[in-house]
Design a protein around this motif. Structure first.
Motif, PDB file in Angstrom:
ATOM      1  N   UNK A  55      43.472  34.784  47.403  1.00  0.00           N
ATOM      2  CA  UNK A  55      44.807  34.268  47.097  1.00  0.00           C
ATOM      3  C   UNK A  55      45.767  35.460  46.991  1.00  0.00           C
ATOM      4  N   UNK A  56      46.063  36.096  48.128  1.00  0.00           N
ATOM      5  CA  UNK A  56      46.857  37.319  48.102  1.00  0.00           C
ATOM      6  C   UNK A  56      48.277  37.132  47.555  1.00  0.00           C
ATOM      7  N   UNK A  57      48.839  35.941  47.720  1.00  0.00           N
ATOM      8  CA  UNK A  57      50.186  35.711  47.208  1.00  0.00           C
ATOM      9  C   UNK A  57      50.212  35.800  45.680  1.00  0.00           C
ATOM     10  N   UNK A  58      49.247  35.145  45.028  1.00  0.00           N
ATOM     11  CA  UNK A  58      49.169  35.179  43.573  1.00  0.00           C
ATOM     12  C   UNK A  58      48.838  36.585  43.082  1.00  0.00           C
ATOM     13  N   UNK A  59      47.825  37.198  43.693  1.00  0.00           N
ATOM     14  CA  UNK A  59      47.423  38.531  43.257  1.00  0.00           C
ATOM     15  C   UNK A  59      48.530  39.552  43.493  1.00  0.00           C
ATOM     16  N   UNK A  60      49.306  39.369  44.551  1.00  0.00           N
ATOM     17  CA  UNK A  60      50.420  40.287  44.816  1.00  0.00           C
ATOM     18  C   UNK A  60      51.461  40.197  43.712  1.00  0.00           C
ATOM     19  N   UNK A  61      51.740  38.990  43.243  1.00  0.00           N
ATOM     20  CA  UNK A  61      52.719  38.832  42.165  1.00  0.00           C
ATOM     21  C   UNK A  61      52.248  39.529  40.897  1.00  0.00           C
ATOM     22  N   UNK A  62      50.956  39.387  40.581  1.00  0.00           N
ATOM     23  CA  UNK A  62      50.409  40.041  39.391  1.00  0.00           C
ATOM     24  C   UNK A  62      50.422  41.559  39.568  1.00  0.00           C
ATOM     25  N   UNK A  63      50.037  42.016  40.758  1.00  0.00           N
ATOM     26  CA  UNK A  63      50.003  43.457  41.033  1.00  0.00           C
ATOM     27  C   UNK A  63      51.390  44.074  40.897  1.00  0.00           C
ATOM     28  N   UNK A  64      52.402  43.397  41.417  1.00  0.00           N
ATOM     29  CA  UNK A  64      53.776  43.909  41.327  1.00  0.00           C
ATOM     30  C   UNK A  64      54.227  44.013  39.869  1.00  0.00           C
ATOM     31  N   UNK A  65      53.873  43.019  39.064  1.00  0.00           N
ATOM     32  CA  UNK A  65      54.251  43.056  37.652  1.00  0.00           C
ATOM     33  C   UNK A  65      53.581  44.229  36.934  1.00  0.00           C
ATOM     34  N   UNK A  66      52.312  44.470  37.250  1.00  0.00           N
ATOM     35  CA  UNK A  66      51.619  45.597  36.630  1.00  0.00           C
ATOM     36  C   UNK A  66      52.216  46.932  37.072  1.00  0.00           C
ATOM     37  N   UNK A  67      52.505  47.054  38.355  1.00  0.00           N
ATOM     38  CA  UNK A  67      53.109  48.288  38.866  1.00  0.00           C
ATOM     39  C   UNK A  67      54.506  48.473  38.295  1.00  0.00           C
ATOM     40  N   UNK A  68      55.247  47.388  38.144  1.00  0.00           N
ATOM     41  CA  UNK A  68      56.586  47.474  37.545  1.00  0.00           C
ATOM     42  C   UNK A  68      56.510  48.042  36.128  1.00  0.00           C
ATOM     43  N   UNK A  69      55.471  47.642  35.381  1.00  0.00           N
ATOM     44  CA  UNK A  69      55.305  48.168  34.031  1.00  0.00           C
ATOM     45  C   UNK A  69      55.044  49.660  34.039  1.00  0.00           C
ATOM     46  N   UNK A  70      54.191  50.120  34.935  1.00  0.00           N
ATOM     47  CA  UNK A  70      53.937  51.555  35.068  1.00  0.00           C
ATOM     48  C   UNK A  70      55.206  52.297  35.479  1.00  0.00           C
ATOM     49  N   UNK A  71      55.956  51.688  36.377  1.00  0.00           N
ATOM     50  CA  UNK A  71      57.176  52.317  36.876  1.00  0.00           C
ATOM     51  C   UNK A  71      58.228  52.431  35.775  1.00  0.00           C
ATOM     52  N   UNK A  72      58.396  51.381  34.987  1.00  0.00           N
ATOM     53  CA  UNK A  72      59.360  51.422  33.893  1.00  0.00           C
ATOM     54  C   UNK A  72      58.985  52.503  32.889  1.00  0.00           C
ATOM     55  N   UNK A  73      57.709  52.582  32.556  1.00  0.00           N
ATOM     56  CA  UNK A  73      57.246  53.600  31.619  1.00  0.00           C
ATOM     57  C   UNK A  73      57.481  54.997  32.183  1.00  0.00           C
ATOM     58  N   UNK A  74      57.249  55.165  33.473  1.00  0.00           N
ATOM     59  CA  UNK A  74      57.443  56.454  34.138  1.00  0.00           C
ATOM     60  C   UNK A  74      58.903  56.896  34.057  1.00  0.00           C
ATOM     61  N   UNK A  75      59.819  55.941  34.228  1.00  0.00           N
ATOM     62  CA  UNK A  75      61.244  56.262  34.281  1.00  0.00           C
ATOM     63  C   UNK A  75      61.831  56.522  32.904  1.00  0.00           C
ATOM     64  N   UNK A  76      61.434  55.751  31.893  1.00  0.00           N
ATOM     65  CA  UNK A  76      62.108  55.860  30.596  1.00  0.00           C
ATOM     66  C   UNK A  76      61.381  56.747  29.604  1.00  0.00           C
ATOM     67  N   UNK A  77      60.131  57.145  29.927  1.00  0.00           N
ATOM     68  CA  UNK A  77      59.374  57.979  28.991  1.00  0.00           C
ATOM     69  C   UNK A  77      58.783  59.220  29.675  1.00  0.00           C
TER      70      UNK A  77
END
Length: 208
Positions: free
Chosen positions: A161-183
């Motif tokens: 189910x690549x569509x579902x897993x892609x949505x979850x993966x993007x959310x996880x990567x977004x969290x890493x990215x936000x942490x990278x930018x603000x901290x």
């Protein structure tokens, strides 16, 4: 103010691209409220009326900014997606070697470091989209581009189910990215471990 890098078009800076790159820098530095036609033309060093010539309204400017963000990030994210998909595809062919997450994390670090202003602007626009439907719709298009790239990763990881897993993966990567930018500064090991957990979870959840 530091303006964004401008695309070189045959030795002369394209005015429209200059305005969009400068708009990204303005949003990153001053927030979305700081982006006005007057502020943009002053930051770009252009004469009165230059912004209106290309973007009649603020909404049209924002739509163009989002499209420019997608254009830049598709180019910068390419090496990361290619490296990860290739590594996963090789493993799916029976070779058990794990993707080099440290190397891919280093590519992520290079990408996000080069894109700091753009990512700050993206987060500003995402927050604004919670209150402004036009911005939300534009950012939904932006998010769709990254989900398509994440679907390739999910497929290579063996997701049914690549569509579902892609949505979850993007959310996880977004969290890493936000942490990278603000901290900053960010420990590269955090990126490597976070990426490993995100990708390997897809494989393990769908293992036969």
């Amino acid at each position: 103010m530091t303006t964004a890098k401008v695309t070189d078009t045959g030795g002369r800076a394209d005015t429209r691209t200059l305005l969009l790159d400068t708009a990204i820098a303005v949003i990153a530095e001053h927030g979305l409220r700081g982006l006005t036609h007057r502020a943009l033309q002053e930051a770009a060093g252009l004469k009165h009326g230059s912004v209106t010539y290309y973007f009649k309204t603020w909404d049209l400017l924002i739509l163009a900014v989002v499209d420019r963000m997608v254009e830049i990030e598709k180019d910068r994210s390419g090496p990361v997606v290619h490296d990860l998909v290739r590594s996963l595809a090789v493993r799916s062919q029976g070779q058990e070697a794990e993707p080099d997450y440290d190397r891919i994390a280093a590519l992520l670090q290079q990408w996000w470091t080069a894109s700091r202003d753009l990512l700050l602007a993206r987060f500003e626009l995402d927050l604004a989209g919670a209150r402004q439907p036009a911005v939300r719709e534009a950012m939904a298009r932006c998010g769709a581009e990254f989900r398509r790239a994440a679907e390739l990763v999910a497929l290579a990881a063996g997701s049914p189910d690549p569509e579902l897993d892609a949505q979850v993966l993007v959310k996880l990567i977004d969290g890493l990215m936000l942490d990278f930018i603000i901290r900053p500064p960010q420990d590269l090991r955090h990126l490597s471990l976070g990426l490993r957990h995100a990708v390997e979870a897809i494989r393990h959840d769908h293992a036969p």
